[in-house]
Motif scaffolding. Structure first.
Motif, mmCIF file in Angstrom:
data_model
loop_
_atom_site.group_PDB
_atom_site.id
_atom_site.type_symbol
_atom_site.label_atom_id
_atom_site.label_comp_id
_atom_site.label_asym_id
_atom_site.label_seq_id
_atom_site.Cartn_x
_atom_site.Cartn_y
_atom_site.Cartn_z
ATOM 1 N N VAL A 46 -14.040 6.510 -5.500
ATOM 2 C CA VAL A 46 -13.465 5.450 -6.228
ATOM 3 C C VAL A 46 -15.321 5.187 -5.927
ATOM 4 C CG1 VAL A 46 -12.478 3.207 -6.399
ATOM 5 C CG2 VAL A 46 -12.064 4.844 -6.517
ATOM 6 N N PHE A 94 -10.097 -5.241 -5.452
ATOM 7 C CA PHE A 94 -9.454 -4.535 -4.714
ATOM 8 C C PHE A 94 -8.895 -3.903 -4.877
ATOM 9 C CE2 PHE A 94 -9.452 -9.794 -5.251
ATOM 10 C CZ PHE A 94 -9.242 -9.738 -4.244
ATOM 11 N N VAL A 95 -8.598 -2.380 -4.246
ATOM 12 C CA VAL A 95 -8.653 -1.267 -4.603
ATOM 13 C C VAL A 95 -7.356 -1.385 -3.089
ATOM 14 C CG1 VAL A 95 -9.457 0.953 -3.646
ATOM 15 C CG2 VAL A 95 -11.323 -0.568 -5.009
ATOM 16 N N ARG A 96 -5.786 -0.037 -3.877
ATOM 17 C CA ARG A 96 -5.506 0.214 -2.549
ATOM 18 C C ARG A 96 -5.261 1.592 -2.766
ATOM 19 N NH1 ARG A 96 -6.581 -4.212 -0.419
ATOM 20 N NH2 ARG A 96 -4.955 -5.486 0.576
ATOM 21 N N GLU A 97 -4.285 2.479 -1.898
ATOM 22 C CA GLU A 97 -3.903 3.808 -2.166
ATOM 23 C C GLU A 97 -2.313 3.248 -2.255
ATOM 24 O OE1 GLU A 97 -1.352 6.917 -1.137
ATOM 25 O OE2 GLU A 97 -2.124 5.817 0.482
ATOM 26 N N GLY A 100 -1.162 9.188 -3.614
ATOM 27 C CA GLY A 100 -2.159 9.202 -3.552
ATOM 28 C C GLY A 100 -3.424 8.975 -4.679
ATOM 29 N N VAL A 101 -3.212 8.114 -5.095
ATOM 30 C CA VAL A 101 -4.304 7.723 -6.070
ATOM 31 C C VAL A 101 -4.717 5.785 -5.776
ATOM 32 C CG1 VAL A 101 -4.177 6.969 -8.221
ATOM 33 C CG2 VAL A 101 -3.137 9.104 -8.204
ATOM 34 N N TYR A 102 -6.007 5.911 -5.709
ATOM 35 C CA TYR A 102 -6.537 4.796 -5.549
ATOM 36 C C TYR A 102 -6.269 3.423 -7.037
ATOM 37 C CZ TYR A 102 -9.101 6.661 -1.681
ATOM 38 O OH TYR A 102 -9.883 6.468 -0.550
ATOM 39 N N ALA A 121 4.117 -1.646 2.201
ATOM 40 C CA ALA A 121 3.192 -0.735 2.990
ATOM 41 C C ALA A 121 2.083 -1.912 2.135
ATOM 42 C CB ALA A 121 3.307 0.361 1.762
ATOM 43 N N TYR A 122 1.962 -2.738 1.546
ATOM 44 C CA TYR A 122 0.599 -4.141 1.603
ATOM 45 C C TYR A 122 0.641 -5.337 1.502
ATOM 46 C CZ TYR A 122 0.329 0.188 -1.690
ATOM 47 O OH TYR A 122 0.978 1.379 -1.746
ATOM 48 N N HIS A 123 -0.282 -5.417 2.595
ATOM 49 C CA HIS A 123 -0.733 -6.619 2.709
ATOM 50 C C HIS A 123 -2.188 -7.642 2.150
ATOM 51 C CE1 HIS A 123 2.385 -5.886 5.065
ATOM 52 N NE2 HIS A 123 3.408 -6.769 5.356
ATOM 53 N N THR A 124 -2.966 -8.757 2.194
ATOM 54 C CA THR A 124 -3.420 -9.378 1.945
ATOM 55 C C THR A 124 -4.856 -9.190 2.735
ATOM 56 O OG1 THR A 124 -3.135 -11.599 2.372
ATOM 57 C CG2 THR A 124 -2.691 -10.663 0.315
ATOM 58 N N GLU A 131 -5.630 -11.499 -4.962
ATOM 59 C CA GLU A 131 -5.448 -10.562 -3.806
ATOM 60 C C GLU A 131 -3.439 -9.941 -3.358
ATOM 61 O OE1 GLU A 131 -6.245 -9.976 -0.214
ATOM 62 O OE2 GLU A 131 -6.300 -7.892 0.087
ATOM 63 N N LEU B 88 -16.422 13.267 -4.934
ATOM 64 C CA LEU B 88 -16.147 12.121 -4.264
ATOM 65 C C LEU B 88 -14.905 10.927 -3.418
ATOM 66 C CD1 LEU B 88 -18.651 9.530 -4.457
ATOM 67 C CD2 LEU B 88 -17.087 8.544 -6.594
ATOM 68 N N GLU B 97 -5.693 0.263 4.328
ATOM 69 C CA GLU B 97 -5.526 -1.446 4.605
ATOM 70 C C GLU B 97 -4.224 -1.470 5.368
ATOM 71 O OE1 GLU B 97 -2.668 -4.145 5.170
ATOM 72 O OE2 GLU B 97 -2.351 -3.244 2.373
ATOM 73 N N ALA B 121 3.748 4.502 4.496
ATOM 74 C CA ALA B 121 2.282 4.299 3.675
ATOM 75 C C ALA B 121 1.167 4.739 3.282
ATOM 76 C CB ALA B 121 2.641 2.966 4.367
ATOM 77 N N HIS B 123 -1.240 7.788 2.481
ATOM 78 C CA HIS B 123 -1.478 9.446 1.746
ATOM 79 C C HIS B 123 -2.713 9.380 0.960
ATOM 80 C CE1 HIS B 123 2.947 8.672 0.702
ATOM 81 N NE2 HIS B 123 3.187 9.760 0.714
ATOM 82 N N THR B 124 -3.059 11.216 1.227
ATOM 83 C CA THR B 124 -4.426 11.362 1.216
ATOM 84 C C THR B 124 -4.501 11.427 -0.668
ATOM 85 O OG1 THR B 124 -3.558 13.212 0.560
ATOM 86 C CG2 THR B 124 -4.113 12.760 2.854
ATOM 87 N N VAL B 125 -5.637 11.026 -0.861
ATOM 88 C CA VAL B 125 -5.790 11.064 -2.393
ATOM 89 C C VAL B 125 -6.727 12.759 -2.558
ATOM 90 C CG1 VAL B 125 -7.544 9.694 -4.101
ATOM 91 C CG2 VAL B 125 -6.347 8.755 -2.906
ATOM 92 N N ARG B 142 1.660 2.405 12.388
ATOM 93 C CA ARG B 142 2.104 1.455 11.656
ATOM 94 C C ARG B 142 3.549 1.511 12.143
ATOM 95 N NH1 ARG B 142 2.180 -1.896 6.729
ATOM 96 N NH2 ARG B 142 3.969 -2.667 6.978
#
Lengths: 259, 259
Positions: A46, A94-97, A100-102, A121-124, A131, B88, B97, B121, B123-125, B142
């Motif tokens: 990305v 916003f981007v998170r993974e 293994g995918v963004y 696993a996800y925080h703002t 977000e 990329l 994050e 939480a 993983h590799t992309v 974490r």
């Protein structure tokens, strides 16, 4: 409020023409001057550009308008701050993974009293309701499906359901992509168009610039564009209905039963 | 192999001078032409630029060299592919994050037979050993500290230990930042300098460009720069020792016991 722009194609395509019109709304033809951002998928990678300057003044927006980055999935946003201060961490997308995918997300609208617990696993990082909603979607999707990515149809069903739940808290026009599909939910105001053969000339609504798509495409190309307000004045854009959820893959709208 | 550049300051500073010399190594004065990337913290937000073109040819690198983005923590990387194709998603730095904060990571070196289980939480992309190591560090950090961010000294102790474990698998020169501190581990080849009052003139090693820092700083400014090879030819850069781990905050090296 903010404005959204997204693109989903079957062949990597640049978004310079559409972004040129869209960026004008960031402080020139419209008031969305509290930052902007754009993310391009390129393979699994990305490119993510955010800026808290108005898009019309931003040197980075200037680069995007003149450098043809080709992508099959693009999400862009210009911001008029309603919740959260004007700062880089509050700029969409916003981007998170996950798996293994963004995943890339942008939102237009306000959510009222929406503060579900984020305990996984996800925080703002910033302070926007947007977000928060994105982190919640990612958290719940991950909890629901576990450790590996399910087929697209299952993801779509899940997202359709959770978008409708979140939309109960306010306006939730949103675009989300994992680089394969573009998921779109509309509460109030979104339009789309699928450009395909035979391609025509299009003229921007926000500036006197036209492009003959026939000259820059092949007959196989398909390009879906989604925007808060139609970007061109001589093409037919289809409005989304309130509460409508659509999935775009390879420049096409998937039929509701498949999505 | 690759090259690293990082900056940590007590006041937002641009990196145009250093990046200009560094980018020349991406396909001109050196062979690192398989992509590059740079990330700037700005408040809690991050500007993240990656490109799989050589840095010398990249329009985005051109923007970075001419647009003064001011930041207290910057991490940059130019890549000579050894593991993972040129794409990329394999360009450093990587961003994830954790605890509502972005973490940015870049690595120089090769890790052999390093494939710890990633079951939480992160993983590799892409397909690099570097991103794998980053995801492992984030996962273990974490797991170790739980749901909220501990004080810097505890993070530093944890990172010092895990870097030394990972370095047993090969060369692990790495830079990591959470926007507050810059953590650096050296296996083989890293140098640093702290620029502070009285500031002097510096001349790039890779091009005949000089800057008089006295003219662009205040007496309170402190700027630490870390690079694989010294970027200037008339300043004293301190080499890291093998296995050395340092923490930079506000442009200063923290004493080992504090870090």
């Amino acid at each position: 409020m903010c404005q959204l722009l997204a693109m989903n194609c079957n062949t990597p395509t640049d978004i310079m023409f559409s972004f040129t019109g869209f960026a004008l709304r960031g402080g020139n033809t419209d008031e969305h001057k509290d930052g902007w951002g754009i993310a391009f998928f390129e393979g699994k990678g990305v490119r993510h550009f955010v800026d808290h300057q108005a898009a019309v003044d931003s040197p980075i927006a200037g680069l995007i308008k003149s450098y043809p980055i080709k992508s099959k999935n693009v999400i862009a946003h210009i911001r008029k701050a309603t919740q959260g201060v004007v700062s880089l961490e509050n700029c969409h997308p916003f981007v998170r993974e996950c798996w293994g995918v963004y995943w890339v997300f942008a939102h237009n609208g306000d959510l009222k009293n929406f503060a579900p617990v984020l305990d996984a696993a996800y925080h703002t990082v910033g302070s926007t309701d947007s977000e928060w909603a994105f982190c919640y979607v990612m958290q719940e999707m991950r909890k629901h499906f576990g450790d590996s990515m399910p087929p697209l149809a299952e993801i779509s069903r899940f997202l359709r359901q959770i978008c409708s739940e979140i939309a109960a808290y306010g306006t939730f026009n949103m675009t989300l992509s994992n680089g394969e599909a573009l998921f779109v939910h509309c509460s109030t105001n979104l339009h789309y168009i699928v450009r395909q053969y035979p391609f025509c000339e299009a003229t921007l609504s926000d500036e006197d610039i036209a492009i003959d798509f026939a000259a820059v495409t092949t007959p196989q190309d398909k390009v879906a564009l989604i925007a808060t307000a139609p970007l061109t004045c001589n093409e037919h854009w289809t409005p989304f209905g309130a509460g409508e959820f659509k999935v775009f893959v390879d420049g096409d709208v998937l039929a509701a039963e498949a999505a």
